[in-house]
Design an enzyme around this catalytic site. Structure first.
Site, mmCIF file in Angstrom:
data_model
loop_
_atom_site.group_PDB
_atom_site.id
_atom_site.type_symbol
_atom_site.label_atom_id
_atom_site.label_comp_id
_atom_site.label_asym_id
_atom_site.label_seq_id
_atom_site.Cartn_x
_atom_site.Cartn_y
_atom_site.Cartn_z
ATOM 1 N N LYS A 103 8.206 -25.485 16.737
ATOM 2 C CA LYS A 103 9.624 -24.888 16.687
ATOM 3 C C LYS A 103 10.588 -25.888 15.967
ATOM 4 O O LYS A 103 10.883 -27.032 16.332
ATOM 5 C CB LYS A 103 10.178 -24.985 18.110
ATOM 6 C CG LYS A 103 11.324 -24.059 18.301
ATOM 7 C CD LYS A 103 12.044 -24.423 19.520
ATOM 8 C CE LYS A 103 12.901 -25.686 19.338
ATOM 9 N NZ LYS A 103 14.022 -25.135 18.548
ATOM 10 N N GLU B 23 9.041 -38.961 20.858
ATOM 11 C CA GLU B 23 9.619 -39.663 20.019
ATOM 12 C C GLU B 23 11.109 -39.581 20.237
ATOM 13 O O GLU B 23 11.525 -38.654 19.519
ATOM 14 C CB GLU B 23 8.996 -39.722 18.627
ATOM 15 C CG GLU B 23 9.241 -40.795 17.684
ATOM 16 C CD GLU B 23 10.550 -40.786 16.988
ATOM 17 O OE1 GLU B 23 11.455 -41.607 17.385
ATOM 18 O OE2 GLU B 23 10.811 -40.104 16.134
ATOM 19 N N CYS C 267 16.307 -42.136 13.874
ATOM 20 C CA CYS C 267 16.049 -42.356 15.026
ATOM 21 C C CYS C 267 15.911 -44.232 14.908
ATOM 22 O O CYS C 267 16.220 -44.938 15.924
ATOM 23 C CB CYS C 267 15.013 -41.907 15.821
ATOM 24 S SG CYS C 267 13.550 -42.094 14.563
ATOM 25 N N GLU D 130 23.492 -44.218 21.629
ATOM 26 C CA GLU D 130 23.122 -44.008 19.969
ATOM 27 C C GLU D 130 24.109 -42.937 19.548
ATOM 28 O O GLU D 130 24.552 -41.936 20.126
ATOM 29 C CB GLU D 130 21.879 -43.020 20.205
ATOM 30 C CG GLU D 130 21.146 -42.689 18.778
ATOM 31 C CD GLU D 130 19.823 -42.052 18.934
ATOM 32 O OE1 GLU D 130 19.042 -42.295 17.928
ATOM 33 O OE2 GLU D 130 19.654 -41.330 19.745
#
Length: 492
Positions: free
Chosen positions: A193, A267, A301, A395
């Site tokens: 997906k 992750e 990331c 973040e």
């Protein structure tokens, strides 16, 4: 800031893949519409124009895809074929992606705004990843164990079954390759997906897979948003979820998958420190530090969004940072001089912009290489904030970094570790002892010394400490993520 570089609309790439009706779902080797008939549009962030429409998969469509993957897994056409044939198919996949590398790079640049030079590198890297994993099928060994002479004990490594591979929007081809490679090499089947904001390259890869000897149903592709992802994560016939994306979604996946104890690889995000000691090559460190938070518009990331510099060289290093920030030219992804493209969507631009307001409210001062225009945001440095500031702890996922100081190695390690994340870190020093000591002390899955974002094609593991994730991609460790160990005890 000067106006972002533009490209004549007539000169921008227009892949043939974007023409025609809405893109469909790939299920059991055939393209099919969502049962509901629902679709969604995907947009070019550089122009704001719709690229094409894509099928929005519901729970019933996910059921069909998972059933196809289960049939393909249980048939002798994939998990039970010789490892040599599985290696050959993976090499075919790598070859067909390489043959269409430019098209895939263009689709990703159109879909998520990354400069073409960057998306080209990501596709090339993905080809290397698939070739790396093509070598694994012939090297997945079990073991024999000491036993009584009347018995024979041994272990087998066997595939898990059906893998749900859910990728983020910021590196579509790369993330899909990172999941397909180990899943297929170990004999699993996949329901992939892609992210709702950037599904196009995954769908084109689906077309390319049909040109190889990969049996139908081994890889299925369903597109959609949260509803699609939830249906895949919670499906009882899915044995593993491999997810790349945000911390919030990762926690939700862990919660849903726990109901039937799926294997999970996550992750997730990061708030990675860049640590610059006073003996470092400051010019190289400044280039690396700015690349750490500005390259790819900071939508990564591993973004080095917390920069720590030793007090004695702060002012000199700050000057070098600001100079390097100005070198990051904003513009259309297809302009040859563009170093940073637009942020991926209006929603994301608004989110990143809100953090600049939060920084000011928290007493921070901002140094920016220009003003914002459209979805373009220049590199921005935040100063005069402490560890408790939201812009330091959360973040941001944009070209924004906080600049802070430290006194010595112990202080640098302590500040670097003062985060809920632990994905990566970058250390700049010419002192070998200091480099190893700092790398050892930092609680991060990857530490780069005098470098930033040096990514392997599969030889070493990648993943995070703390809330940056669970498990590892790549390296020998990846075998544990995609196989089960079975013990067999034979009475002779």
């Amino acid at each position: 800031m000067s106006t972002p570089l533009t490209v004549d609309p007539a000169a921008r790439p227009a892949p043939a893949f974007l023409t025609g009706p809405a893109k469909k779902l790939l299920i059991d080797g055939a393209w099919t519409s969502a049962r509901s008939g629902e679709t969604f549009e995907t947009f070019d962030p550089a122009t704001g124009k719709a690229l094409t429409s894509v099928a929005s998969a519901g729970a019933e469509d996910v059921d069909r895809a998972v059933a196809a993957a289960r049939r393909a897994f249980e048939a002798p056409s994939w998990a039970a074929i010789t490892p040599y044939r599985r290696s050959r198919v993976l090499l075919q996949i790598a070859d067909v992606l390489e043959a269409h590398a430019e098209e895939l790079a263009v689709l990703d640049s159109l879909d998520m705004g990354g400069p073409l030079w960057m998306t080209r590198w990501l596709v090339d890297h993905s080809v290397e990843v698939l070739r790396h994993y093509a070598g694994w099928p012939t090297k997945i060994y079990g073991q024999t164990a000491p036993s009584d002479p009347s018995a024979f004990h041994y272990t087998l490594r066997q595939p898990l079954g059906v893998v749900g591979a859910i990728t983020a929007w910021n590196g579509p081809v790369l993330q899909l390759a990172w999941k397909l490679g180990p899943a297929l090499a170990t004999g699993n089947t996949v329901v992939a997906k892609p992210a709702e904001w950037s599904p196009l390259s995954a769908l084109r890869i689906g077309e390319l897979l049909l040109e190889t000897d990969l049996p139908h149903g081994v890889v299925n592709i369903v597109t959609g948003g949260a509803t699609t992802g939830e249906a895949l994560t919670g499906h009882r016939e899915v044995d593993k979820i491999s997810f790349t994306g945000s911390l919030a979604v990762g926690k939700r996946i862990l919660e849903v998958s726990s109901k039937d104890l799926k294997r999970v690889t996550l992750e997730l995000g990061g708030k990675s420190p860049t640590i610059v000691f006073d003996d470092a090559d400051l010019e190289a460190a400044a280039k690396g530090a700015v690349a750490g938070f500005a390259q790819g518009s900071g939508e990564g990331c591993v973004a080095g969004s917390r920069i720590f510099v030793q007090e004695s060289v702060r002012e000199r290093f700050r000057e070098l940072l600001l100079r390097e920030m100005k070198a990051y030219t904003l513009g259309d992804p297809f302009h040859p001089e563009t170093r940073m493209g637009p942020l991926a969507s209006p929603q994301h631009f608004q989110r990143v912009s809100s953090y600049l307001d939060i920084a000011r409210e928290e007493g921070g001062t901002l140094e920016t290489a220009g003003g914002s225009e459209g979805l373009y945001m220049p590199p921005t440095l935040i100063e005069n904030v402490g560890a408790d500031a939201r812009v330091v702890g959360e973040e941001i996922f944009g070209p924004v970094a906080a600049l802070m100081t430290f006194t010595d190695a112990d202080d640098a390690i302590a500040q670097g570790n003062d985060t809920i994340y632990g994905l990566s870190a970058s250390v700049w020093t010419t002192n070998l002892e200091r480099a190893h000591r700092t790398a050892s002390g930092l609680r991060a899955g990857t530490v780069w010394i005098n470098a930033y974002a040096d990514m392997s094609a599969g030889t070493v593991p990648f993943g995070g400490f703390k809330q940056s994730g669970i498990g590892r991609e790549h390296g020998i460790e990846v075998l544990d993520a995609y196989t089960e160990t079975k013990t067999v005890m034979v009475h002779l």
